[in-house]
Design an enzyme around this catalytic site. Sequence first.
Site, short mmCIF file in Angstrom:
data_model
loop_
_atom_site.label_atom_id
_atom_site.label_comp_id
_atom_site.label_asym_id
_atom_site.label_seq_id
_atom_site.Cartn_x
_atom_site.Cartn_y
_atom_site.Cartn_z
N LYS A 51 6.86 28.67 7.84
CA LYS A 51 6.05 29.20 6.73
C LYS A 51 6.87 30.19 5.91
O LYS A 51 6.82 30.20 4.68
CB LYS A 51 4.77 29.85 7.27
N GLN A 95 -1.44 34.04 13.02
CA GLN A 95 -1.11 32.80 13.71
C GLN A 95 -1.91 32.68 15.01
O GLN A 95 -1.99 33.63 15.79
CB GLN A 95 0.41 32.76 13.99
N ASP A 118 -5.86 30.80 5.19
CA ASP A 118 -6.06 29.78 6.23
C ASP A 118 -7.44 29.13 6.10
O ASP A 118 -7.69 28.07 6.68
CB ASP A 118 -5.98 30.42 7.63
N1 GUN Z 1 -2.32 27.58 14.77
C1 GUN Z 1 -2.32 26.24 14.65
N2 GUN Z 1 -2.56 25.88 13.38
C2 GUN Z 1 -2.72 27.01 12.69
C3 GUN Z 1 -2.98 27.29 11.31
O1 GUN Z 1 -3.14 26.41 10.46
N3 GUN Z 1 -3.06 28.61 10.99
C4 GUN Z 1 -2.91 29.59 11.89
N4 GUN Z 1 -3.02 30.84 11.49
N5 GUN Z 1 -2.67 29.38 13.16
C5 GUN Z 1 -2.57 28.09 13.55
#
Ligand code: GUN
Length: 294
Positions: A51, A95, A118
């Site tokens: 990211k 995350q 998100d």
């Molecule tokens: N863990 C697995 N997929 C995601 C996601 O799309 N966002 C976040 N913050 N954590 C994750």
Amino acid sequence: MDLNGKALSDVIKEEIAREVLELTSKGLRPPHLVAILVGEDGASKTYVKNKENACKKVGFNSTVMRFAADTTEEDLLREIAAINENDQIDGLIVQLPLPAHISEPRVTHAIDPSKDVDGFHDVNIGKLTKGEDTFISATPYGILQLLDRNGIETSGKHCVVVGRSNIVGRPMSILMSRNDNPGNATVTLTHSRTRDLASYTRMADILIVALGRPEFVTADMVRPGAVVIDVGITRVDAQNEKGYVLKGDVAYEEVKEVASWITPVPGGVGPMTIIGLMQNTLKAYKQKLANRTA
Ligand code: GUN
């Protein structure tokens, strides 16, 4: 044929980068995404790194805040509150998964919905459910664009979703059934308790698998000509340098012989997930800008 998420993500990254350049050439600051990472989970570290790299590529500012695995929930919530107040930050993601002593719902609810890129906050999930404008969570958003930009018709089709997670399966099922494009599909949401799962997957025109079980879907479970979207990405032990290989939920080699379109792993849904996040961050930035100048 492969539904190439990597190639499409490169095209969309270029589009975002051009838009950022237009903004910054007017003297505006670039969009800023903050990612919070708690603990040492290997896969989470990789996702956050990806990211961060994507932010760099499109010209966003990005900050990764790393916290030890034994950080208290209180400390984390205090940090989130400070980020909510910080006008220089447009988007915030925490995350997942979090260590067991930290409540995921409490953390998710602490994020200002206008920075929740998100799309995990109840307010944003509520809007998504009602078909209102919101941050569509990154993986479903990426999948919608993969379908749309490859000209795959969804209206009137039978879409079978395997997996009912809050992050992928459930929002995906809602989005595919909405009165919009992509959407207007007839949706069946299946899960671990579904009896005779294969009888459903074999009825799918569009099969979206988000289960987290490597190579679970085999060729005999897929209708010839179906579109197959594989969201799974599991590390499976292997005798190589990394010590693992990445496997999807679909047995790619055999299913690609049956499907009309299939996403490879890696290089399918994964890169599009990151695009969804970049687009949501740009959207949050633009909404903030519009509010300031209104
Ligand atoms: N863990 C697995 N997929 C995601 C996601 O799309 N966002 C976040 N913050 N954590 C994750």
